[in-house]
Design a protein around this motif. Structure first.
Motif, short mmCIF file in Angstrom:
data_model
loop_
_atom_site.label_atom_id
_atom_site.label_comp_id
_atom_site.label_asym_id
_atom_site.label_seq_id
_atom_site.Cartn_x
_atom_site.Cartn_y
_atom_site.Cartn_z
N THR A 110 1.00 -1.01 0.05
CA THR A 110 0.08 -0.04 0.26
C THR A 110 0.74 1.36 0.07
OG1 THR A 110 -1.72 -1.17 1.26
CG2 THR A 110 -1.76 1.18 1.25
N LEU A 111 1.93 1.05 0.68
CA LEU A 111 2.70 2.39 0.78
C LEU A 111 3.51 2.36 -0.38
CD1 LEU A 111 4.29 2.29 4.59
CD2 LEU A 111 2.59 3.81 3.68
N SER A 112 3.78 1.63 -1.03
CA SER A 112 4.54 1.59 -2.30
C SER A 112 3.92 1.89 -3.36
CB SER A 112 5.06 0.16 -2.76
OG SER A 112 5.77 0.29 -4.00
N GLN A 113 2.45 1.61 -3.40
CA GLN A 113 1.48 2.21 -4.35
C GLN A 113 1.38 3.89 -4.12
OE1 GLN A 113 -2.02 -0.17 -3.92
NE2 GLN A 113 -0.99 -1.95 -5.21
N ALA A 114 1.08 4.08 -2.97
CA ALA A 114 0.82 5.72 -2.49
C ALA A 114 2.09 6.25 -2.77
CB ALA A 114 0.57 5.55 -0.91
N GLY A 115 3.13 5.84 -2.66
CA GLY A 115 4.41 6.61 -3.08
C GLY A 115 4.49 6.76 -4.75
N GLN A 116 3.86 5.86 -5.56
CA GLN A 116 3.99 5.91 -6.89
C GLN A 116 3.15 6.94 -7.31
OE1 GLN A 116 3.35 1.81 -8.37
NE2 GLN A 116 5.66 1.23 -7.72
N LYS A 117 1.70 6.78 -6.74
CA LYS A 117 0.81 7.68 -7.09
C LYS A 117 1.30 9.33 -6.59
CE LYS A 117 -2.90 4.38 -6.91
NZ LYS A 117 -4.17 3.93 -6.20
N THR A 118 1.83 9.41 -5.36
CA THR A 118 2.36 10.71 -5.29
C THR A 118 3.10 11.15 -6.04
OG1 THR A 118 1.90 10.19 -2.52
CG2 THR A 118 3.07 11.99 -3.25
N SER A 119 4.22 10.32 -6.46
CA SER A 119 5.09 10.72 -7.45
C SER A 119 4.49 11.45 -8.63
CB SER A 119 6.12 9.80 -7.76
OG SER A 119 7.14 9.81 -8.59
N LEU A 152 2.86 14.69 -8.32
CA LEU A 152 3.92 15.77 -8.19
C LEU A 152 4.41 15.87 -9.77
CD1 LEU A 152 5.48 14.95 -4.95
CD2 LEU A 152 3.95 16.87 -5.44
N THR A 153 4.50 15.07 -10.53
CA THR A 153 5.16 15.04 -12.01
C THR A 153 4.00 15.69 -12.73
OG1 THR A 153 6.23 13.14 -11.87
CG2 THR A 153 5.76 13.98 -13.82
N THR A 154 2.78 15.40 -12.48
CA THR A 154 1.60 16.31 -13.36
C THR A 154 1.41 17.78 -12.67
OG1 THR A 154 0.52 14.11 -13.46
CG2 THR A 154 -0.76 16.14 -13.92
N VAL A 155 1.57 18.02 -11.46
CA VAL A 155 1.63 19.45 -11.12
C VAL A 155 2.69 20.17 -11.45
CG1 VAL A 155 1.85 20.84 -8.82
CG2 VAL A 155 0.36 18.75 -8.99
N GLY A 156 3.99 19.72 -11.52
CA GLY A 156 4.95 20.19 -12.06
C GLY A 156 4.87 20.60 -13.56
N THR A 157 4.33 19.63 -14.30
CA THR A 157 4.18 19.80 -15.87
C THR A 157 3.04 21.01 -15.97
OG1 THR A 157 4.62 17.50 -16.36
CG2 THR A 157 3.34 18.71 -17.85
N VAL A 158 2.05 20.83 -15.37
CA VAL A 158 1.08 21.95 -15.31
C VAL A 158 1.54 23.37 -14.93
CG1 VAL A 158 -1.19 22.80 -14.42
CG2 VAL A 158 -0.96 20.38 -14.91
N ILE A 159 2.28 23.50 -13.87
CA ILE A 159 2.82 24.72 -13.61
C ILE A 159 3.68 25.19 -14.61
CG2 ILE A 159 4.37 25.77 -12.13
CD1 ILE A 159 3.16 24.29 -9.88
#
Length: 178
Positions: free
Chosen positions: A132-141, A144-151
């Motif tokens: 679960t923590l591994s999946q949460a980390g992947q989703k968070t990453s 954040l990549t999407t947010v960076g791209t949008v900005i």
């Protein structure tokens, strides 16, 4: 070197060094010694018994001094042997720490705790939590990549806007005017 001429006081900075005892105070009565004028003999002790005790005390103190001198000489010898063998205090500390760590690793408490942690790592709950923590980390990453791209895209759009170009021109003119 005559052991009697060495300074054997363990707290002395001159420990083990030859000292001059020519003006020795060994004949001066020690304060609190049995039989001196300030301290009369204890009741039931004759002068002969007191003298015998003083003699025995003197012999015991001489033996103590001799033992201190022998110990000091042996300590110096051990230090010299260690130096010749290349054993420094730092190396000894490393060896002691290494041995202590080895002792810890073979102790029952350490082995028990290690076994318990291994059991936990093999448990279903641990595996599910890890997944679960591994999946949460992947989703968070990914988020954040999407947010960076949008900005980045928004900043690029803003830079190409007419308002920003007008502002850029004004700042450029200000710079030239200075």
């Amino acid at each position: 070197m005559d052991p009697a001429s060495q300074d054997i006081n363990l707290n002395s900075p001159n420990k083990g060094l030859v000292v001059d005892n020519s003006d020795s105070l060994s004949d001066v009565p020690v304060e609190g010694a049995v039989g001196n004028a300030a301290n009369p003999l204890p009741p039931g002790l004759t002068e002969e018994e007191a003298e015998e005790l003083r003699t025995e005390l003197t012999k015991v103190e001489e033996e103590i001094n001799t033992l201190r001198q022998v110990l000091s000489a042996k300590e110096r010898h051990a230090t010299e042997l260690k130096r010749k063998l290349g054993l420094s205090p730092l190396n000894e500390l490393k060896q002691n720490l290494s041995k202590s760590w080895q002792d810890v690793q073979t102790s029952n408490a350490y082995l028990s705790a290690s076994a318990t942690l291994d059991d936990i790592a093999r448990s279903e709950a641990y595996k599910k939590t890890q997944e679960t923590l591994s999946q949460a980390g992947q989703k968070t990453s990914a988020a954040l990549t999407t947010v960076g791209t949008v900005i980045s895209k928004r900043l690029g759009d803003m830079r190409n806007s007419a308002t920003f170009k007008s502002f850029e021109d004004k700042v450029g003119n200000l710079k030239v005017g200075l």
